[in-house]
Design a protein around this motif. Structure first.
Motif, PDB file in Angstrom:
ATOM      1  N   UNK A  58      -7.832   0.943   0.545  1.00  0.00           N
ATOM      2  CA  UNK A  58      -7.494   1.197  -0.972  1.00  0.00           C
ATOM      3  C   UNK A  58      -6.209   0.580  -1.123  1.00  0.00           C
ATOM      4  N   UNK A  59      -5.205   0.445  -0.134  1.00  0.00           N
ATOM      5  CA  UNK A  59      -4.061   0.217  -0.177  1.00  0.00           C
ATOM      6  C   UNK A  59      -3.459  -1.359   0.138  1.00  0.00           C
ATOM      7  N   UNK A  60      -2.002  -1.562  -0.273  1.00  0.00           N
ATOM      8  CA  UNK A  60      -1.512  -2.926   0.195  1.00  0.00           C
ATOM      9  C   UNK A  60      -0.915  -2.768   1.458  1.00  0.00           C
ATOM     10  N   UNK A  61      -0.562  -1.640   1.839  1.00  0.00           N
ATOM     11  CA  UNK A  61       0.062  -1.518   2.965  1.00  0.00           C
ATOM     12  C   UNK A  61      -0.182  -0.058   3.839  1.00  0.00           C
ATOM     13  N   UNK A 100       8.514  -3.738   0.452  1.00  0.00           N
ATOM     14  CA  UNK A 100       8.981  -4.506  -0.663  1.00  0.00           C
ATOM     15  C   UNK A 100       8.519  -6.067  -0.309  1.00  0.00           C
ATOM     16  N   UNK A 101       8.556  -6.651   0.705  1.00  0.00           N
ATOM     17  CA  UNK A 101       8.218  -7.787   1.077  1.00  0.00           C
ATOM     18  C   UNK A 101       6.696  -8.127   1.193  1.00  0.00           C
ATOM     19  N   UNK A 102       6.057  -7.118   1.197  1.00  0.00           N
ATOM     20  CA  UNK A 102       4.527  -7.032   1.374  1.00  0.00           C
ATOM     21  C   UNK A 102       3.869  -6.894  -0.039  1.00  0.00           C
ATOM     22  N   UNK A 103       4.694  -6.157  -0.732  1.00  0.00           N
ATOM     23  CA  UNK A 103       3.886  -5.628  -2.072  1.00  0.00           C
ATOM     24  C   UNK A 103       3.900  -6.891  -2.814  1.00  0.00           C
ATOM     25  N   UNK A 104       2.429  -7.186  -3.884  1.00  0.00           N
ATOM     26  CA  UNK A 104       2.059  -8.261  -4.636  1.00  0.00           C
ATOM     27  C   UNK A 104       2.727  -7.921  -6.048  1.00  0.00           C
ATOM     28  N   UNK A 105       3.060  -9.048  -6.856  1.00  0.00           N
ATOM     29  CA  UNK A 105       3.506  -8.779  -8.207  1.00  0.00           C
ATOM     30  C   UNK A 105       2.426  -7.909  -8.832  1.00  0.00           C
ATOM     31  N   UNK A 106       3.064  -6.854  -9.606  1.00  0.00           N
ATOM     32  CA  UNK A 106       1.779  -6.079 -10.401  1.00  0.00           C
ATOM     33  C   UNK A 106       2.854  -5.479 -11.433  1.00  0.00           C
ATOM     34  N   UNK A 126      -5.685  -5.042   5.970  1.00  0.00           N
ATOM     35  CA  UNK A 126      -4.374  -4.368   5.466  1.00  0.00           C
ATOM     36  C   UNK A 126      -3.198  -4.675   6.253  1.00  0.00           C
ATOM     37  N   UNK A 127      -1.923  -5.171   5.852  1.00  0.00           N
ATOM     38  CA  UNK A 127      -0.993  -5.145   6.750  1.00  0.00           C
ATOM     39  C   UNK A 127      -0.643  -3.739   7.185  1.00  0.00           C
ATOM     40  N   UNK A 128      -0.310  -3.601   8.645  1.00  0.00           N
ATOM     41  CA  UNK A 128       0.342  -2.210   8.987  1.00  0.00           C
ATOM     42  C   UNK A 128       1.553  -2.444   9.702  1.00  0.00           C
ATOM     43  N   UNK A 129       2.460  -1.335   9.020  1.00  0.00           N
ATOM     44  CA  UNK A 129       3.591  -1.127   9.623  1.00  0.00           C
ATOM     45  C   UNK A 129       3.549  -0.025  10.787  1.00  0.00           C
ATOM     46  N   UNK A 130       4.035  -0.336  11.992  1.00  0.00           N
ATOM     47  CA  UNK A 130       4.082   0.841  13.050  1.00  0.00           C
ATOM     48  C   UNK A 130       5.323   1.495  12.893  1.00  0.00           C
ATOM     49  N   UNK A 131       5.365   2.845  12.554  1.00  0.00           N
ATOM     50  CA  UNK A 131       6.535   3.598  12.224  1.00  0.00           C
ATOM     51  C   UNK A 131       6.811   4.476  13.418  1.00  0.00           C
TER      52      UNK A 131
END
Length: 297
Positions: free
Chosen positions: A86-89, A168-174, A116-121
């Motif tokens: 459901x998400x962008x990231x 912020x780099x991954x987010x689409x314009x919206x 979906x792009x995944x950031x490992x924290x």
């Protein structure tokens, strides 16, 4: 030419007790999700909103993915898994002081089924020596193609800016989905109930906290006394647990009420009179009616 506005949804997932709620609160700058050193603290999807002139990020703090033992557990795991597509990231939070285990590998298998792009924290870096972090990063890099891997300490609010920059780099314009002054979709009553439950989690040990739910019965603004009057019930599953929550001569319940009132006053920006009662609802975590009634839906 005006700068493009970005917006999107970000899910925070991971095993129980890895620091998801602490991370969320730090990124938002407000206490939205309750925190505890007990696993499975978060039970519902908590929406938290971070708005600036350039972007709006809608975070979803999810319950930890674990092997459920009752209907409430099944609901919690479903709430976490439902967010993946459901998400962008996705922020996948793990602990720096633990190697990859079966729990992490199971989540990674589910992540392989999404685009979906995944950031490992990698959280809790304050608990390990620096030379332990790079081998862990390499280990995770072998099992999944992460968009990026960021070591942080959510407790010390160290590294959260790097996460936001990456998002912020991954987010689409919206569009701006929510008003800029809105920080959560949770009703005030729900947050107040969760603050009270947080204090139960902090003060009680072993199995009692997991069988606890809180319902706010009333919130009245008494303008004559310039105070908000709140009445709430703490529900537990056993008569013996009721005695533990109340404590000898009511000491534990008074402590729960005192700690909760202080946080509720900060949240509401007003003086609060808090009245808390303890009631027994046997085996409520396996009963659909009570699960929905306590706001888990």
């Amino acid at each position: 030419m005006t700068k493009e506005f970005k917006s999107g949804f970000v899910s925070i997932i991971g095993r129980p007790n890895v620091g998801k709620s602490t991370l969320l609160n730090n990124m938002i700058g407000e206490k939205i999700a309750i925190m505890s050193n007990k696993p499975q603290t978060t039970r519902n999807k908590v929406l938290a909103i971070l708005s600036t002139e350039e972007y709006q990020i809608v975070f979803m703090d999810t319950p930890g993915i674990h092997k459920p033992k009752n209907k409430l557990g099944e609901f919690m795991v479903k709430a976490a898994r439902d967010t993946l597509n459901e998400v962008d990231t996705i922020l996948f939070v793990v602990e720096a002081d633990k190697n990859i285990g079966q729990g992490e590998l199971k989540i990674i298998e589910e992540l392989k089924g999404t685009n979906t792009p995944v950031i490992l924290v990698i959280n809790k870096v304050d608990l390990v020596k620096k030379d332990m972090i790079l081998p862990l990063i390499e280990e995770y890099g072998k099992v999944f193609d992460f968009h990026s891997m960021i070591p942080i300490s959510a407790l010390n609010n160290d590294g959260t800016t790097m996460i936001l920059d990456d998002i912020k780099k991954i987010l689409p314009e919206g569009p701006q989905y929510f008003p800029e002054d809105m920080i959560t979709d949770q009703p005030e009553r729900q947050i107040v109930a969760e603050i009270i439950r947080e204090k139960v989690l902090q003060l009680l040990q072993k199995e009692v906290p997991h069988g606890v739910a809180v319902e706010v019965l009333s919130m009245k603004d008494n303008q004559n006394k310039d105070i908000i009057e709140i009445t709430a019930n703490i529900y537990c599953e056993k008569d013996s647990h009721k005695g533990i929550i109340i404590g000898n001569k009511g000491v534990t319940l008074k402590r729960i009420g005192s700690l909760a009132r202080a946080d509720i006053e900060k949240f509401l920006g007003s003086k609060v009179f808090l009245e808390v009662w303890v009631k027994v609802k046997k085996d409520w975590r396996n009963k659909d009616f009570f699960i929905k009634n306590f706001g888990y839906q």
